[in-house]
Motif scaffolding. Structure first.
Motif, PDB file in Angstrom:
ATOM      1  N   ASN A  58       0.832  -1.216   0.000  1.00  0.00           N
ATOM      2  CA  ASN A  58       0.000   0.000   0.000  1.00  0.00           C
ATOM      3  C   ASN A  58       0.859   1.256   0.000  1.00  0.00           C
ATOM      4  OD1 ASN A  58      -2.120  -1.785   0.226  1.00  0.00           O
ATOM      5  ND2 ASN A  58      -2.525  -1.362   2.378  1.00  0.00           N
ATOM      6  N   TRP A  76       2.574   1.732  -3.359  1.00  0.00           N
ATOM      7  CA  TRP A  76       1.589   2.223  -4.327  1.00  0.00           C
ATOM      8  C   TRP A  76       1.330   3.709  -4.123  1.00  0.00           C
ATOM      9  CZ3 TRP A  76      -3.240   4.284  -3.149  1.00  0.00           C
ATOM     10  CH2 TRP A  76      -4.074   4.546  -4.251  1.00  0.00           C
ATOM     11  N   LEU A  83      -6.593   0.394  -9.646  1.00  0.00           N
ATOM     12  CA  LEU A  83      -5.744   1.227  -8.793  1.00  0.00           C
ATOM     13  C   LEU A  83      -5.187   2.444  -9.523  1.00  0.00           C
ATOM     14  CD1 LEU A  83      -3.815  -1.587  -6.888  1.00  0.00           C
ATOM     15  CD2 LEU A  83      -5.590  -0.093  -5.989  1.00  0.00           C
ATOM     16  N   LEU A  92      -7.602   2.795  -3.817  1.00  0.00           N
ATOM     17  CA  LEU A  92      -7.171   1.665  -2.993  1.00  0.00           C
ATOM     18  C   LEU A  92      -8.334   1.104  -2.187  1.00  0.00           C
ATOM     19  CD1 LEU A  92      -4.451   0.218  -2.278  1.00  0.00           C
ATOM     20  CD2 LEU A  92      -4.346   1.692  -0.269  1.00  0.00           C
ATOM     21  N   LEU A  93      -9.254   1.957  -1.789  1.00  0.00           N
ATOM     22  CA  LEU A  93     -10.377   1.529  -0.959  1.00  0.00           C
ATOM     23  C   LEU A  93     -11.394   0.698  -1.746  1.00  0.00           C
ATOM     24  CD1 LEU A  93     -10.950   4.837   1.060  1.00  0.00           C
ATOM     25  CD2 LEU A  93      -9.467   2.898   1.599  1.00  0.00           C
ATOM     26  N   LYS A  94     -11.236   0.670  -3.066  1.00  0.00           N
ATOM     27  CA  LYS A  94     -12.154  -0.138  -3.882  1.00  0.00           C
ATOM     28  C   LYS A  94     -11.781  -1.617  -3.885  1.00  0.00           C
ATOM     29  CE  LYS A  94     -12.854   3.731  -7.103  1.00  0.00           C
ATOM     30  NZ  LYS A  94     -12.686   4.189  -8.523  1.00  0.00           N
ATOM     31  N   VAL A  95     -10.577  -1.920  -3.406  1.00  0.00           N
ATOM     32  CA  VAL A  95     -10.100  -3.302  -3.448  1.00  0.00           C
ATOM     33  C   VAL A  95     -10.451  -3.991  -2.133  1.00  0.00           C
ATOM     34  CG1 VAL A  95      -8.090  -4.801  -3.744  1.00  0.00           C
ATOM     35  CG2 VAL A  95      -8.205  -2.592  -4.944  1.00  0.00           C
ATOM     36  N   ALA A 138      -7.734  -6.879   3.122  1.00  0.00           N
ATOM     37  CA  ALA A 138      -6.459  -6.201   3.413  1.00  0.00           C
ATOM     38  C   ALA A 138      -5.287  -6.875   2.726  1.00  0.00           C
ATOM     39  CB  ALA A 138      -6.233  -6.157   4.924  1.00  0.00           C
ATOM     40  N   ASN A 155      -5.290  -8.936   0.076  1.00  0.00           N
ATOM     41  CA  ASN A 155      -5.405  -8.817  -1.379  1.00  0.00           C
ATOM     42  C   ASN A 155      -5.069  -7.402  -1.835  1.00  0.00           C
ATOM     43  OD1 ASN A 155      -6.277  -9.728  -4.067  1.00  0.00           O
ATOM     44  ND2 ASN A 155      -8.031  -8.374  -3.739  1.00  0.00           N
ATOM     45  N   ARG A 156      -5.550  -6.409  -1.078  1.00  0.00           N
ATOM     46  CA  ARG A 156      -5.280  -5.006  -1.395  1.00  0.00           C
ATOM     47  C   ARG A 156      -3.772  -4.740  -1.372  1.00  0.00           C
ATOM     48  NH1 ARG A 156      -7.724  -2.529   2.874  1.00  0.00           N
ATOM     49  NH2 ARG A 156      -9.718  -2.870   1.839  1.00  0.00           N
ATOM     50  N   ASN A 157      -3.107  -5.218  -0.336  1.00  0.00           N
ATOM     51  CA  ASN A 157      -1.670  -5.005  -0.202  1.00  0.00           C
ATOM     52  C   ASN A 157      -0.900  -5.673  -1.342  1.00  0.00           C
ATOM     53  OD1 ASN A 157       0.645  -4.045   1.439  1.00  0.00           O
ATOM     54  ND2 ASN A 157       1.051  -6.231   1.678  1.00  0.00           N
ATOM     55  N   ALA A 217      -1.582  -3.734  -4.624  1.00  0.00           N
ATOM     56  CA  ALA A 217      -0.941  -2.420  -4.552  1.00  0.00           C
ATOM     57  C   ALA A 217       0.564  -2.539  -4.750  1.00  0.00           C
ATOM     58  CB  ALA A 217      -1.252  -1.764  -3.214  1.00  0.00           C
TER      59      ALA A 217
END
Length: 445
Positions: A214, A217, A238, A261-264, A267, A269-271, A274
């Motif tokens: 994150n 990114w 992203l 980022l908040l659309k993913v 935690a 998976n987002r990281n 990103a």
């Protein structure tokens, strides 16, 4: 009296910290990191490691934020004494060693961090104490304690991890033998491994945080152009939609509602996504990436740390800021009563006035660091290179991995002046004690 200069310097330094305790009870709170650290439910942090939360949990039975801040102030003073003692051991006179620890005693930002419910003050003490121990005299015991402290620093702030590697490289290059090196690495791995195992049990992933991707990114949001990057569909979500000239500073992309980022979901998976996007952006636009880093590093040329009209959480408040309902319960549960920072005059006003001038400007700080490294190389004061390179890593790495922040530079201050003192010292370790490799040979014989 051999240490008269230090005693004289300590008295006003203690006075500054008394002003902080009297002027801003019970503590300074950083929205919203402080409240994440203060939560009663202990769990591995997603954005930051929870090592500091563990310390706060140990102190929770006292139900006093003042106990936390007083402890941090005492640790800061003790650290200055430890650096002074090492510099005296290397042959500096009392006045010279005292002069070099003056920034540790009087820098307004160090006093502020010691009075704040944040991990930084403890991190500074852990890192500098570890390096002081290793430089003092290399033995398996000192290396083990130093490694343990650096491991604890790594679960306090992840930027401490490279310092364990740097210290291991120092022992290896200086050929101190395998026993100190092994002791350092094993001791350092204990808190890191325990914490990562805790994360595995709680979140299913062997890691210290779930946010390194994150932050990388967010760094690329300064320049990322998806027309150039051409990310695959799974990363395209992203992509920033704002024009580059209108984009806010990288940290805002981590929290604000406009952030893609908040659309993913998820935690972990987002990281992961990103991190992939960040690496792809850097590879596709290396010049833009280095330009963004250079712009951030240019902040080190500012004489004033914060401008008079600049909004920043690092200025001592002039009035009480009531706690919002979302965090009041967390702070008051820990304090056992009202926990908002109170502003008590005239003590608060005196410390606010001191904050305007009580610091070493960054250009002078960088000059001291450069001078320490060059002098260490010229004079072959190899022990000065460990704190010097560690300080350089702390200063330079955030703009590459996340973004520049004034707070990220402050942990380098004790290391810079330790390195400078060791570089100009009258004696080197080899002339005042036997080298570790020779000692090991004697032991074998």
């Amino acid at each position: 009296m051999a240490h008269r200069a230090l005693v004289i310097a300590m008295l006003p330094a203690i006075g500054l910290r008394v002003l902080a305790v009297l002027g801003f009870p019970p503590a300074l709170l950083f929205y919203g990191d402080s409240f994440a650290f203060l939560r009663e439910e202990l769990s591995p942090g997603t954005t930051r490691p929870s090592g500091y939360s563990l310390l706060l949990a140990l102190l929770r039975p006292a139900h006093s934020l003042t106990v936390v801040t007083v402890l941090q102030h005492l640790l800061g003073l003790a650290l200055a004494v430890a650096v002074y003692a090492l510099l005296r051991r290397r042959g500096l006179p009392g006045w010279g060693a005292t002069l070099l620890v003056t920034p540790l005693l009087f820098d307004e930002f160090l006093v502020l961090l010691e009075h704040m419910i944040m991990a930084d003050a403890v991190f500074i003490v852990l890192v500098t104490a570890a390096i002081v121990l290793v430089v003092w005299r290399v033995t398996p015991a000192t290396a083990a304690i130093g490694g343990l402290l650096l491991g604890l620093a790594g679960i306090t702030r992840t930027v401490g991890l490279p310092l364990l590697i740097l210290t291991a490289a120092y022992l290896l290059i200086r050929r101190y033998g395998w026993r100190p090196l092994l002791a350092l690495l094993v001791a350092g791995a204990i808190p890191l491994g325990a914490y990562a195992t805790w994360t595995k049990v709680e979140k299913g992933k062997f890691a210290l945080t779930e946010a390194d991707g994150n932050f990388l990114w967010s760094r690329t949001m300064s320049f990322a152009d998806c027309a150039v990057i051409k990310p695959p569909d799974r990363l395209a979500v992203l992509c920033p939609t704002m024009p580059v000239a209108e984009r806010p500073y990288p940290p805002y992309w981590l929290w604000e509602s406009f952030s893609p980022l908040l659309k993913v979901p998820g935690a972990a998976n987002r990281n992961k996504l990103a991190g992939e996007f960040g690496r792809a952006a850097i590879l596709a636009q290396p010049g833009a990436y280095l330009g963004a880093v250079s712009t951030d590093l240019g902040q080190l040329l500012r004489w004033e740390r914060t401008g008079a009209a600049e909004k920043t959480p690092y200025k001592l408040p002039a009035a009480e800021r009531p706690l919002s309902e979302s965090v009041r319960g967390i702070a008051e549960s820990y304090e056992g009563g009202p926990a908002a920072t109170r502003v008590v005059e005239p003590f608060a006003g005196w410390l606010r006035a001191y904050q305007r001038f009580g610091y070493v400007p960054f250009p002078l700080l960088m000059l001291a660091l450069g001078g320490a490294l060059v002098t260490a190389l010229v004079r072959r004061r190899w022990d000065a290179l460990l704190p010097g390179v560690a300080a350089l890593a702390l200063v330079v790495s955030p703009p590459f991995l996340a973004a520049f922040d004034v707070r990220y530079v402050i942990p380098a201050i004790p290391l810079i002046f330790l390195a400078l003192g060791l570089a100009i010292a009258a004696r080197s370790p080899s002339r005042q004690e036997p080298a570790e490799p020779e000692q090991e040979a004697l032991n074998v014989a």
